[in-house]
Motif scaffolding. Structure first.
Motif, PDB file in Angstrom:
ATOM      1  N   ALA A   1       0.833  -1.201   0.000  1.00  0.00           N
ATOM      2  CA  ALA A   1       0.000   0.000   0.000  1.00  0.00           C
ATOM      3  C   ALA A   1       0.870   1.255   0.000  1.00  0.00           C
ATOM      4  O   ALA A   1       0.547   2.251  -0.664  1.00  0.00           O
ATOM      5  N   LEU A   2       1.978   1.214   0.720  1.00  0.00           N
ATOM      6  CA  LEU A   2       2.915   2.336   0.689  1.00  0.00           C
ATOM      7  C   LEU A   2       3.500   2.507  -0.706  1.00  0.00           C
ATOM      8  O   LEU A   2       3.670   3.642  -1.182  1.00  0.00           O
ATOM      9  N   ALA A   3       3.815   1.404  -1.373  1.00  0.00           N
ATOM     10  CA  ALA A   3       4.347   1.488  -2.736  1.00  0.00           C
ATOM     11  C   ALA A   3       3.330   2.138  -3.673  1.00  0.00           C
ATOM     12  O   ALA A   3       3.679   2.964  -4.527  1.00  0.00           O
ATOM     13  N   HIS A   4       2.063   1.774  -3.526  1.00  0.00           N
ATOM     14  CA  HIS A   4       1.030   2.378  -4.374  1.00  0.00           C
ATOM     15  C   HIS A   4       0.885   3.867  -4.080  1.00  0.00           C
ATOM     16  O   HIS A   4       0.776   4.694  -5.003  1.00  0.00           O
ATOM     17  N   ALA A   5       0.868   4.238  -2.784  1.00  0.00           N
ATOM     18  CA  ALA A   5       0.749   5.654  -2.433  1.00  0.00           C
ATOM     19  C   ALA A   5       1.953   6.449  -2.926  1.00  0.00           C
ATOM     20  O   ALA A   5       1.806   7.572  -3.422  1.00  0.00           O
ATOM     21  N   LEU A   6       3.147   5.867  -2.805  1.00  0.00           N
ATOM     22  CA  LEU A   6       4.345   6.558  -3.279  1.00  0.00           C
ATOM     23  C   LEU A   6       4.344   6.680  -4.794  1.00  0.00           C
ATOM     24  O   LEU A   6       4.755   7.712  -5.350  1.00  0.00           O
ATOM     25  N   SER A   7       3.877   5.651  -5.475  1.00  0.00           N
ATOM     26  CA  SER A   7       3.779   5.726  -6.943  1.00  0.00           C
ATOM     27  C   SER A   7       2.816   6.821  -7.369  1.00  0.00           C
ATOM     28  O   SER A   7       3.087   7.578  -8.314  1.00  0.00           O
ATOM     29  N   THR A   8       1.676   6.919  -6.688  1.00  0.00           N
ATOM     30  CA  THR A   8       0.719   7.986  -7.005  1.00  0.00           C
ATOM     31  C   THR A   8       1.318   9.359  -6.743  1.00  0.00           C
ATOM     32  O   THR A   8       1.135  10.294  -7.531  1.00  0.00           O
ATOM     33  N   THR A   9       2.046   9.484  -5.652  1.00  0.00           N
ATOM     34  CA  THR A   9       2.670  10.768  -5.333  1.00  0.00           C
ATOM     35  C   THR A   9       3.711  11.156  -6.369  1.00  0.00           C
ATOM     36  O   THR A   9       3.782  12.325  -6.795  1.00  0.00           O
ATOM     37  N   ILE A  10       4.517  10.209  -6.799  1.00  0.00           N
ATOM     38  CA  ILE A  10       5.538  10.505  -7.820  1.00  0.00           C
ATOM     39  C   ILE A  10       4.880  10.892  -9.135  1.00  0.00           C
ATOM     40  O   ILE A  10       5.331  11.831  -9.821  1.00  0.00           O
ATOM     41  N   SER A  11       3.815  10.210  -9.521  1.00  0.00           N
ATOM     42  CA  SER A  11       3.110  10.564 -10.753  1.00  0.00           C
ATOM     43  C   SER A  11       2.538  11.970 -10.661  1.00  0.00           C
ATOM     44  O   SER A  11       2.607  12.752 -11.633  1.00  0.00           O
ATOM     45  N   PHE A  12       1.974  12.321  -9.521  1.00  0.00           N
ATOM     46  CA  PHE A  12       1.429  13.664  -9.347  1.00  0.00           C
ATOM     47  C   PHE A  12       2.533  14.714  -9.427  1.00  0.00           C
ATOM     48  O   PHE A  12       2.359  15.768 -10.064  1.00  0.00           O
ATOM     49  N   LEU A  13       3.661  14.443  -8.778  1.00  0.00           N
ATOM     50  CA  LEU A  13       4.752  15.416  -8.795  1.00  0.00           C
ATOM     51  C   LEU A  13       5.308  15.595 -10.203  1.00  0.00           C
ATOM     52  O   LEU A  13       5.644  16.728 -10.602  1.00  0.00           O
ATOM     53  N   ARG A  14       5.408  14.524 -10.951  1.00  0.00           N
ATOM     54  CA  ARG A  14       5.929  14.652 -12.317  1.00  0.00           C
ATOM     55  C   ARG A  14       4.970  15.459 -13.183  1.00  0.00           C
ATOM     56  O   ARG A  14       5.404  16.267 -14.012  1.00  0.00           O
TER      57      ARG A  14
ATOM     58  N   THR B   1      18.572   4.896   5.700  1.00  0.00           N
ATOM     59  CA  THR B   1      17.811   4.304   6.800  1.00  0.00           C
ATOM     60  C   THR B   1      16.950   3.173   6.246  1.00  0.00           C
ATOM     61  O   THR B   1      16.211   3.360   5.273  1.00  0.00           O
ATOM     62  N   GLU B   2      17.058   2.007   6.875  1.00  0.00           N
ATOM     63  CA  GLU B   2      16.291   0.857   6.424  1.00  0.00           C
ATOM     64  C   GLU B   2      14.814   1.088   6.728  1.00  0.00           C
ATOM     65  O   GLU B   2      14.419   1.388   7.854  1.00  0.00           O
ATOM     66  N   LEU B   3      13.998   0.933   5.700  1.00  0.00           N
ATOM     67  CA  LEU B   3      12.566   1.139   5.860  1.00  0.00           C
ATOM     68  C   LEU B   3      11.944  -0.099   6.499  1.00  0.00           C
ATOM     69  O   LEU B   3      12.192  -1.224   6.061  1.00  0.00           O
ATOM     70  N   GLU B   4      11.133   0.098   7.535  1.00  0.00           N
ATOM     71  CA  GLU B   4      10.584  -1.019   8.287  1.00  0.00           C
ATOM     72  C   GLU B   4       9.605  -1.822   7.445  1.00  0.00           C
ATOM     73  O   GLU B   4       8.918  -1.292   6.576  1.00  0.00           O
ATOM     74  N   SER B   5       9.567  -3.118   7.721  1.00  0.00           N
ATOM     75  CA  SER B   5       8.604  -4.001   7.075  1.00  0.00           C
ATOM     76  C   SER B   5       7.336  -4.148   7.903  1.00  0.00           C
ATOM     77  O   SER B   5       6.258  -4.338   7.354  1.00  0.00           O
ATOM     78  N   SER B   6       7.467  -4.059   9.219  1.00  0.00           N
ATOM     79  CA  SER B   6       6.307  -4.179  10.091  1.00  0.00           C
ATOM     80  C   SER B   6       5.442  -2.936   9.958  1.00  0.00           C
ATOM     81  O   SER B   6       5.951  -1.815   9.873  1.00  0.00           O
ATOM     82  N   PRO B   7       4.120  -3.109   9.930  1.00  0.00           N
ATOM     83  CA  PRO B   7       3.252  -1.935   9.745  1.00  0.00           C
ATOM     84  C   PRO B   7       3.278  -0.966  10.917  1.00  0.00           C
ATOM     85  O   PRO B   7       3.071   0.231  10.724  1.00  0.00           O
ATOM     86  N   VAL B   8       3.545  -1.456  12.126  1.00  0.00           N
ATOM     87  CA  VAL B   8       3.480  -0.577  13.292  1.00  0.00           C
ATOM     88  C   VAL B   8       4.559   0.511  13.236  1.00  0.00           C
ATOM     89  O   VAL B   8       4.247   1.712  13.293  1.00  0.00           O
ATOM     90  N   PRO B   9       5.853   0.180  13.117  1.00  0.00           N
ATOM     91  CA  PRO B   9       6.853   1.274  13.039  1.00  0.00           C
ATOM     92  C   PRO B   9       6.767   2.055  11.742  1.00  0.00           C
ATOM     93  O   PRO B   9       7.086   3.250  11.722  1.00  0.00           O
ATOM     94  N   LEU B  10       6.337   1.417  10.651  1.00  0.00           N
ATOM     95  CA  LEU B  10       6.246   2.116   9.380  1.00  0.00           C
ATOM     96  C   LEU B  10       5.173   3.197   9.430  1.00  0.00           C
ATOM     97  O   LEU B  10       5.400   4.347   9.032  1.00  0.00           O
ATOM     98  N   LEU B  11       3.991   2.849   9.920  1.00  0.00           N
ATOM     99  CA  LEU B  11       2.919   3.842  10.028  1.00  0.00           C
ATOM    100  C   LEU B  11       3.239   4.887  11.086  1.00  0.00           C
ATOM    101  O   LEU B  11       2.859   6.049  10.933  1.00  0.00           O
TER     102      LEU B  11
END
Length: 987
Positions: free
Chosen positions: A250-263, A316-326
């Motif tokens: 879900a983060l990948a999808h949100a980041l992809s949408t954000t990058i498309s908007f910025l471009r 910085t290593e991005l967390e895999s667990s949803p708790v620290p990531l969110l």
């Protein structure tokens, strides 16, 4: 002032590093300051003399230097050389005079040589400062004043504004251009031509020097670099394993949408192609327009640990667990709300948080049954049915999983954006759902169809107001509702049941031109709509992000609280086997010996208050085998050779082994439990019924024998004369499976500690009753100290104070320590008989939860209740010192009865018993004096315990006496008149 140097520096020759250090050329000063004369100074007269001297000096010929480049720009090219050769001074003077007459863009009398040329713009700056002139003038001046030094590691590239903007239009989007290329190792854009030679690239824009050019280019390079780094991060997120959960994707999808908007936004901000033909491009306007996107990308890069100053090896290593990531995303969002960052920055981070946390929040909601029941994660993978329903065939194969193991599998860590109230309610609600599915699987909260409810973040003012008022929420911002394209109308229409088959009547390729079949990425439109609806500031109802979060999760909190209170109500108000209060009554009646019938039968089975040492041959003996073993006179002779364990039943000693283990003891104690159960009651319709909890208490309760440690100082339980002789015996209770959370093994161990203490107390009481029976007036005169009058008086005195001590302690334990704490706790759990349902399946609620929020708080309070009882009886581990004083006092009383018993049997003579009783009396008085002093010290430390008046709760309910607070009652019972603190009266 400076010494004279004979050898000056010669920089025209190469340095000879082989020459000695003292032979190096000396550095001579370039100025000289003469010393002042040793006389009075008069600066005014010196200035006047210097002015008169300058006035009398002859005029100097002024031949100004005029650069040939300026002459080319200012004068006619064909006449330049002639005028300069003929009369250069006149030509220069005329040039200055013409510039002064024109007054091009000047408002003062200062003229720079740039204004001499006729082509000077009338829109030029009116200031005389060189740094405020046009870019071309300022760059030329800087180049003339501060020429660049040659450095072989520097690479310079001169570009025009048109070429630069054409290249930056590609670079700012994160792609390589003809001037900059992406370097994958360092993840940054480098100037073309420097990637192989390890040179530092400098790009100079036409009309600007390297400082201004670098300052101008840094923003665009930073935007392109950070955007490309986010692209690399997006690629790594998409390649992650599916085992990491949906939050990463879900983060990948949100980041992809954000990058498309910025471009898309950056492509619109870049200079258009038709602007490249103009000579004067708005570089500053373009540079300023990209400032908001630079700030946004810097924020996103910092949130994911991809700053431009950080090398890829230090990411910085991005967390895999949803708790620290969110939690990471939310903390950055909260930081920007506090800093009042631009609305665009807050909106995009809010969109990322909303998209990334949607699936996780849905899973958390399902874990408490909000919007549906959770999937079976607790059962075995091979099980296809309910894990709590099993047939008789597989009962032996599949054992029920321990309830505490099931509860340990629930989630206990949550992101930081969950409010504190939700963090407190969620674990309890998750565990309550597990217990609910065990206790009552057919409860309406479990079998009701899932509602179409979900939790979503509230960002717009309309959503916040609707959630605050409890009304339906409007459609979420950024949601695009698209309907499928309508097929072309056909003459022959289908009935509605088979209307979908109309697609098969189309000609091939009819719907191929449909826009729905074309692949087009419009995801940025969703983000654009979200940004357009995002408020510039939070409404006054929720002024902070924390308040907004609390409102967002209000529905989840309400459901979790309802689930927890429903389970609590089931355990408190249900009439069947799950009624917790009924189980407490059973525990109090048996393990705390509050039942008179059980206590009397237990006394008959384990203890004896007979005044003579003889084996009981009545019908209450332990077994027929025991009766056959007693041949009258021979049995009496054998009995006289054994020591008399005062207070214990002779039936326990007939095997001449201790402890008396065997089937006979188990059977006899079993009848104690069964015979003491409450009798069935006759209902109005004539049926004989007994409460289900009491009915099953016959097999849920049971005596058991445990192995205690042995060794030096720890084997007293092997001696029947010791007060710890019955510590091997304890009572166990098997609560129903759902109630194991309220009657846990840890709580049962506290009950068993009290049961062992009560057995010791009953043993001493029985021994004292035996003492009174054998020490009547006639027995004392005949058998006990017939010649030693003082010893006889001491015996009677010791008997009196021992009886007073034991009776006071027994009354305190049963009335104050147990009754004063247990009865108010039961009163909190009492239900109104008129509102209690009579059906076996409990589905309603009576709203009588006793002030507890959930069953886990009730379990904690149950455990605290036992802690208070143990503290009141001085049985806690922290009370070992004062508890040993109490135990030693009871031991001395038991030893006193044993000595008198041996004297009564004639095993010792009165002259032998007299010093023993006197020594025991002294020890007892010393122990009691120390005990009362320690109790007084404990009472003085607790001001609340100095109140004899029993306070009540609101509504007239009795307040528990507490743990240490109850010690005041014990001190009052033992030493009301301070008798033990006055040693003179003890003699």
């Amino acid at each position: 002032m400076w010494p004279t140097f004979h050898q000056l520096s010669d920089f025209s020759h190469e340095l000879d590093f082989q020459r000695p250090l003292e032979e190096l050329p000396r550095l001579a000063p370039s100025f000289f300051v003469p010393p002042l004369e040793n006389k009075a100074q008069n600066p005014i007269m010196d200035v006047l003399k210097l002015e008169a001297l300058n006035t009398n000096m002859p005029a100097r010929n002024y031949e100004p230097l005029f650069p040939k480049e300026l002459a080319v720009l200012s004068l006619d090219t064909s006449q330049v050389m002639k005028e300069l050769e003929g009369s250069p001074t006149r030509a220069i003077q005329e040039l200055w005079m013409q510039a002064a007459k024109r007054k091009l863009g000047t408002k003062n009398g200062l003229l720079s040589w740039d204004r001499l040329r006729p082509s000077h713009s009338n829109r030029a700056s009116t200031t005389a400062f060189l740094s405020e002139q046009t870019d071309l003038v300022y760059a030329s001046a800087r180049h003339y004043v501060q020429p660049r030094l040659f450095n072989p590691t520097h690479s310079y590239l001169y570009v025009t504004q048109n070429d630069l903007l054409s290249s930056l239009k590609t670079t700012v989007l994160g792609f390589s251009s003809k001037f900059y290329v992406w370097e994958a190792t360092s993840e940054q854009f480098i100037q073309i031509g420097t990637e192989q030679h390890l040179k530092k690239g400098f790009m100079l824009i036409d009309g600007h020097d390297e400082v201004i050019s670098e300052s101008f280019l840094s923003r665009f390079l930073r935007i392109g670099t950070l955007l490309r780094r986010l692209d690399v991060l997006l690629t790594s997120l998409r390649t992650r394993s599916a085992k990491e959960g949906p939050t990463v994707h879900a983060l990948a999808h949100a980041l992809s949408t954000t990058i498309s908007f910025l471009r898309e936004a950056l492509a619109r901000c870049a200079a258009k192609q038709d602007q490249f033909n103009h000579d004067n491009l708005p570089l500053l306007a373009i540079w300023t327009h990209f400032a908001m996107y630079e700030e946004l990308l810097v924020t996103l890069a910092a949130m994911f640990g991809r700053d431009q100053t950080v090398t890829p090896k230090k990411y910085t290593e991005l967390e895999s667990s949803p708790v620290p990531l969110l939690s990471r995303i939310y903390e950055h969002l909260n930081l920007h709300f506090e800093r009042q960052s631009p609305s665009l920055t807050c909106a995009i981070i809010s969109f990322i948080l909303t998209s990334t946390s949607q699936e996780y929040i849905h899973e958390v909601a399902l874990s408490v049954g909000f919007g549906g029941q959770p999937t079976e994660k607790l059962s075995k993978p091979s099980a296809k049915r309910n894990e709590y329903e099993f047939d008789a065939d597989d009962e032996d194969e599949d054992e029920e999983e321990d309830i505490f193991d099931l509860l340990d599998k629930t989630e206990t860590s949550f992101p930081t954006f969950f409010p504190n109230s939700v963090l407190h309610a969620l674990p309890a609600a998750q565990k309550s759902l597990v217990l609910f599915r065990i206790a009552q699987p057919d409860h309406p909260m479990l079998i009701s169809p899932p509602k179409n409810v979900f939790i979503r973040w509230l960002w717009t003012t309309e959503e916040i107001i609707a959630a605050w008022n409890g009304s339906a929420l409007p459609s979420a911002p950024g949601t695009i509702i698209s309907s499928p394209p309508s097929p072309p109308c056909l003459p022959n229409s289908y009935v509605p049941e088979i209307a979908d088959f109309i697609m098969f009547d189309f000609e091939p390729g009819t719907s191929s031109s449909d826009s729905s079949l074309k692949i087009k990425d419009n995801s940025y439109v969703t983000l654009s709509t979200f940004i357009d609806n995002f408020p510039a500031s939070l409404p006054p109802i929720t002024p902070t992000l924390a308040e907004l979060t609390s409102l967002t999760f209000k529905s989840l909190l309400d459901h979790a609280s309802t689930l927890s209170t429903s389970l609590l109500d089931l355990f408190i108000n249900s009439p069947g086997i799950l009624n917790f209060r009924s189980h407490l009554i059973v525990l109090r009646s048996y393990l705390l010996m509050a039942s008179p019938s059980f206590k009397s039968r237990l006394l008959s089975a384990l203890f004896s208050d007979a005044g003579e040492y003889e084996i009981d041959i009545t019908a209450h003996s332990m077994s027929i085998r025991s009766l056959r073993k007693r041949p009258g006179k021979k049995g009496k002779e054998e009995a006289k050779s054994q020591p008399w364990a005062m207070g214990l039943s002779p039936n326990l000693l007939e095997r001449e082994t201790w402890p008396p283990v065997g089937a006979d003891l188990s059977f006899f104690l079993r009848t104690v439990i069964v015979d003491s159960l409450d009798k069935p009651r006759e209902t109005e319709d004539g049926k004989i019924e007994r409460e289900q909890v009491v009915e099953e208490a016959g097999w849920r309760l049971g005596f058991a024998i445990r192995d205690l440690p042995t060794g030096a100082g720890r084997d007293k339980w092997l001696d029947p004369l010791s007060i710890e002789a019955l510590d091997f015996l304890y009572m166990d209770y098997k609560p129903p499976r759902p109630l194991e959370i309220l009657i846990s093994p840890d709580i049962l161990s506290k009950y068993q500690r009290m049961f062992a203490f009560l057995l010791r107390l009953l043993r001493v009481e029985s021994a004292l009753r035996s003492l009174f029976r054998m020490s009547t007036h006639r027995a004392v005169a005949t058998f006990l100290f017939p010649t030693l009058t003082q010893s006889r008086k001491l015996l009677l005195h010791f008997r009196f104070i021992a009886q007073a001590f034991v009776s006071s302690l027994s009354g305190y334990v049963f009335d104050t320590a147990i009754g004063g704490n247990f009865d108010p706790f039961l009163a909190r759990l009492s239900t109104d008989a008129t509102t209690t349902p009579t059906s076996e399946t409990y589905t309603g609620t009576n709203n009588n939860d006793g002030g507890f929020s959930d069953v886990f708080e009730l379990a904690q309070r149950h455990s605290a209740l036992l802690d208070d009882i143990l503290s009141a009886c001085l049985l806690r581990s922290g009370q070992r010192g004062v508890g040993d004083l109490l135990r030693h006092s009871l031991e001395l009383v038991l030893e006193f009865t044993i000595v008198v018993g041996e004297l009564h049997r004639g095993r010792i003579q009165e002259y032998q018993a007299a010093p023993l009783i006197q020594e025991l009396f002294k020890k007892f008085c010393l122990k009691m004096t120390t005990l009362t002093k320690v109790l007084k010290g404990l009472v003085d430390k607790s001001p609340s315990s100095s109140k004899l008046v029993l306070e009540t709760y609101a509504g007239g309910r009795r307040r528990p006496t507490g743990g240490l607070d109850a010690l005041y009652h014990l001190l009052t019972r033992l030493d009301l008149t301070e008798w033990w603190t006055k040693p003179s009266k003890q003699d």
